[in-house]
Design a protein around this motif. Sequence first.
Motif, PDB file in Angstrom:
ATOM      1  N   ILE A 264       0.992  -1.149   0.020  1.00  0.00           N
ATOM      2  CA  ILE A 264       0.027   0.120   0.021  1.00  0.00           C
ATOM      3  C   ILE A 264       0.975   1.156  -0.124  1.00  0.00           C
ATOM      4  O   ILE A 264       0.790   2.206  -0.887  1.00  0.00           O
ATOM      5  CB  ILE A 264      -0.732   0.055   1.180  1.00  0.00           C
ATOM      6  N   GLU A 265       1.909   1.222   0.817  1.00  0.00           N
ATOM      7  CA  GLU A 265       2.797   2.307   0.920  1.00  0.00           C
ATOM      8  C   GLU A 265       3.556   2.585  -0.342  1.00  0.00           C
ATOM      9  O   GLU A 265       3.656   3.880  -0.753  1.00  0.00           O
ATOM     10  CB  GLU A 265       3.676   2.104   2.185  1.00  0.00           C
ATOM     11  N   ALA A 266       4.032   1.677  -1.073  1.00  0.00           N
ATOM     12  CA  ALA A 266       4.728   1.562  -2.436  1.00  0.00           C
ATOM     13  C   ALA A 266       3.805   2.245  -3.283  1.00  0.00           C
ATOM     14  O   ALA A 266       4.260   3.194  -4.311  1.00  0.00           O
ATOM     15  CB  ALA A 266       5.355   0.486  -2.764  1.00  0.00           C
ATOM     16  N   VAL A 267       2.713   1.784  -3.295  1.00  0.00           N
ATOM     17  CA  VAL A 267       1.750   2.373  -4.559  1.00  0.00           C
ATOM     18  C   VAL A 267       1.279   3.738  -4.228  1.00  0.00           C
ATOM     19  O   VAL A 267       1.454   4.671  -5.133  1.00  0.00           O
ATOM     20  CB  VAL A 267       0.486   1.440  -4.507  1.00  0.00           C
ATOM     21  N   LYS A 268       1.222   3.975  -2.948  1.00  0.00           N
ATOM     22  CA  LYS A 268       0.712   5.366  -2.731  1.00  0.00           C
ATOM     23  C   LYS A 268       1.991   6.409  -3.113  1.00  0.00           C
ATOM     24  O   LYS A 268       1.658   7.453  -3.560  1.00  0.00           O
ATOM     25  CB  LYS A 268       0.385   5.628  -1.200  1.00  0.00           C
ATOM     26  N   ARG A 269       3.161   5.811  -2.942  1.00  0.00           N
ATOM     27  CA  ARG A 269       4.534   6.776  -3.186  1.00  0.00           C
ATOM     28  C   ARG A 269       4.302   6.927  -4.566  1.00  0.00           C
ATOM     29  O   ARG A 269       4.613   8.031  -5.164  1.00  0.00           O
ATOM     30  CB  ARG A 269       5.534   6.059  -2.664  1.00  0.00           C
ATOM     31  N   ALA A 270       4.240   5.837  -5.525  1.00  0.00           N
ATOM     32  CA  ALA A 270       4.165   5.712  -6.882  1.00  0.00           C
ATOM     33  C   ALA A 270       3.005   6.787  -7.213  1.00  0.00           C
ATOM     34  O   ALA A 270       3.603   7.572  -8.288  1.00  0.00           O
ATOM     35  CB  ALA A 270       4.033   4.490  -7.478  1.00  0.00           C
ATOM     36  N   GLN A 271       2.098   6.957  -6.620  1.00  0.00           N
ATOM     37  CA  GLN A 271       0.874   7.941  -7.194  1.00  0.00           C
ATOM     38  C   GLN A 271       1.308   9.235  -7.013  1.00  0.00           C
ATOM     39  O   GLN A 271       0.597  10.319  -7.871  1.00  0.00           O
ATOM     40  CB  GLN A 271      -0.120   7.347  -6.414  1.00  0.00           C
ATOM     41  N   GLN A 272       2.501   9.232  -6.303  1.00  0.00           N
ATOM     42  CA  GLN A 272       2.877  10.782  -5.965  1.00  0.00           C
ATOM     43  C   GLN A 272       4.155  11.114  -6.726  1.00  0.00           C
ATOM     44  O   GLN A 272       5.099  11.999  -6.774  1.00  0.00           O
ATOM     45  CB  GLN A 272       3.345  10.963  -4.328  1.00  0.00           C
ATOM     46  N   GLY A 273       4.588   9.851  -7.654  1.00  0.00           N
ATOM     47  CA  GLY A 273       5.761  10.161  -8.446  1.00  0.00           C
ATOM     48  C   GLY A 273       6.831   9.364  -8.065  1.00  0.00           C
ATOM     49  O   GLY A 273       8.020   9.574  -8.876  1.00  0.00           O
ATOM     50  N   GLU A 274       6.959   8.920  -7.097  1.00  0.00           N
ATOM     51  CA  GLU A 274       8.238   8.033  -6.642  1.00  0.00           C
ATOM     52  C   GLU A 274       8.207   6.635  -7.098  1.00  0.00           C
ATOM     53  O   GLU A 274       7.021   5.983  -7.203  1.00  0.00           O
ATOM     54  CB  GLU A 274       8.064   8.113  -5.093  1.00  0.00           C
ATOM     55  N   GLY A 275       9.064   5.971  -6.981  1.00  0.00           N
ATOM     56  CA  GLY A 275       9.314   4.682  -7.642  1.00  0.00           C
ATOM     57  C   GLY A 275      10.191   4.528  -8.990  1.00  0.00           C
ATOM     58  O   GLY A 275      11.087   5.548  -9.254  1.00  0.00           O
ATOM     59  N   LEU A 276      10.100   3.383  -9.366  1.00  0.00           N
ATOM     60  CA  LEU A 276      11.007   3.117 -10.503  1.00  0.00           C
ATOM     61  C   LEU A 276      10.154   3.538 -11.871  1.00  0.00           C
ATOM     62  O   LEU A 276       9.221   3.185 -12.199  1.00  0.00           O
ATOM     63  CB  LEU A 276      11.254   1.612 -10.847  1.00  0.00           C
ATOM     64  N   VAL A 277      10.825   4.763 -12.477  1.00  0.00           N
ATOM     65  CA  VAL A 277      10.306   5.085 -13.709  1.00  0.00           C
ATOM     66  C   VAL A 277      10.713   4.491 -14.889  1.00  0.00           C
ATOM     67  O   VAL A 277      12.125   4.244 -14.951  1.00  0.00           O
ATOM     68  CB  VAL A 277      10.566   6.847 -13.787  1.00  0.00           C
ATOM     69  N   ILE A 278      10.079   3.982 -15.618  1.00  0.00           N
ATOM     70  CA  ILE A 278      10.579   3.066 -16.915  1.00  0.00           C
ATOM     71  C   ILE A 278      10.887   4.197 -17.745  1.00  0.00           C
ATOM     72  O   ILE A 278      10.351   4.722 -18.778  1.00  0.00           O
ATOM     73  CB  ILE A 278       9.487   2.267 -17.331  1.00  0.00           C
ATOM     74  N   ASP A 279      12.160   4.719 -17.573  1.00  0.00           N
ATOM     75  CA  ASP A 279      12.839   5.919 -18.556  1.00  0.00           C
ATOM     76  C   ASP A 279      14.188   5.434 -19.057  1.00  0.00           C
ATOM     77  O   ASP A 279      15.074   6.069 -19.899  1.00  0.00           O
ATOM     78  CB  ASP A 279      12.994   7.167 -17.962  1.00  0.00           C
ATOM     79  N   TYR A 280      14.357   4.163 -19.090  1.00  0.00           N
ATOM     80  CA  TYR A 280      15.786   3.351 -19.420  1.00  0.00           C
ATOM     81  C   TYR A 280      15.745   2.668 -20.846  1.00  0.00           C
ATOM     82  O   TYR A 280      16.707   2.212 -21.135  1.00  0.00           O
ATOM     83  CB  TYR A 280      16.247   2.684 -18.253  1.00  0.00           C
ATOM     84  N   LEU A 281      14.330   2.565 -21.318  1.00  0.00           N
ATOM     85  CA  LEU A 281      14.326   2.149 -22.485  1.00  0.00           C
ATOM     86  C   LEU A 281      14.493   2.913 -23.882  1.00  0.00           C
ATOM     87  O   LEU A 281      13.997   4.078 -23.744  1.00  0.00           O
ATOM     88  CB  LEU A 281      13.017   1.378 -22.773  1.00  0.00           C
ATOM     89  N   SER A 282      15.666   2.700 -24.709  1.00  0.00           N
ATOM     90  CA  SER A 282      15.865   3.712 -25.814  1.00  0.00           C
ATOM     91  C   SER A 282      14.626   3.619 -26.934  1.00  0.00           C
ATOM     92  O   SER A 282      13.800   2.698 -26.901  1.00  0.00           O
ATOM     93  CB  SER A 282      16.913   3.169 -26.546  1.00  0.00           C
TER      94      SER A 282
END
Length: 305
Positions: A264-282
């Motif tokens: 629950i805590e991890a999902v709440k943080r992700a909803q605020q923009g925290e977590g692993l952003v999938i930005d590493y794929l070219s």
Amino acid sequence: MTKRVVTLAHYYTQPEIQQMADKVGDSLELSLYAKEAQADIIVFAGVRFMAETAKILNPEATVILPDAGSTCSLVTQTDVVELTQWRKRYPDHVHVAYINSSAEHKAVSDWIVTSRNVDDIIAHLYAEGKKVIFSPDRNMGGYLNDQYGYDMPLWSAVCEVHDKFNEAALNEAFAAASGDKYLIAHPESPLPVLKKADYVGSTSGMLNWVKNYQGNTKAVIFVATEDGILYNMGLARPDLDLRQAPIYAGCQCNSCPYMKMNSIEAVKRAQQGEGLVIDYLSAEQMDAARVPIERMLEFSKRYYA
């Protein structure tokens, strides 16, 4: 302008996580939902390959995985360099890959399949006179070879959850249960389990089987897949005796540790923009991986419309 945030949760996440989601479903269903919803930010409560698929299909969106550790054994057991070398040994074969694979894996594949459409797509390829190699799930590929007489060379990786189901524990459970008994199973399970099953199908397929069941409500229905789906099945059919298939005597305890990292805590943080952003794929990687996915989607439009 307010950004549109969509939270997606896989069936194998905990009930509390599913209750936080805008949509609950299987991995492809969720990625397609996000595309249709035109989300700016996608929070994907699942595992990494699912978030990658969402990014590939929604390249303009920001995709966030709540916990960076939520991977999948089908991915960790597959070295893409070795996979590429394996593929080169079969230059006249079509490489069909299960969607439970990394973006890099998808990029060296010709077709992507899900557990829902794998039978139809491979049958279609064989009907066209093609030869097929299948990766990464050796249980799913072995089942298809056994059922349809194919001779597909198989990559050798397994889902560490489904691979624990076994015939001996099932036989004990069947012997201990009275009255009518059924087994429904996911095709990531070992072949002896699948051959014993009354129904083999995707997560959504098994859920629909339970929803549409019209037999004796006193029957025991064993379910050979991750325990998260039992929550959805119980909501749909509270009148049925639904039990997860055991992995040893008395144990109905087979959970995916990676799915359960979506707290629950991890999902709440992700909803605020925290977590692993999938930005590493070219862009090149995403373009290459999108080709076999789109091929599958086009097939689905033609054959399931």
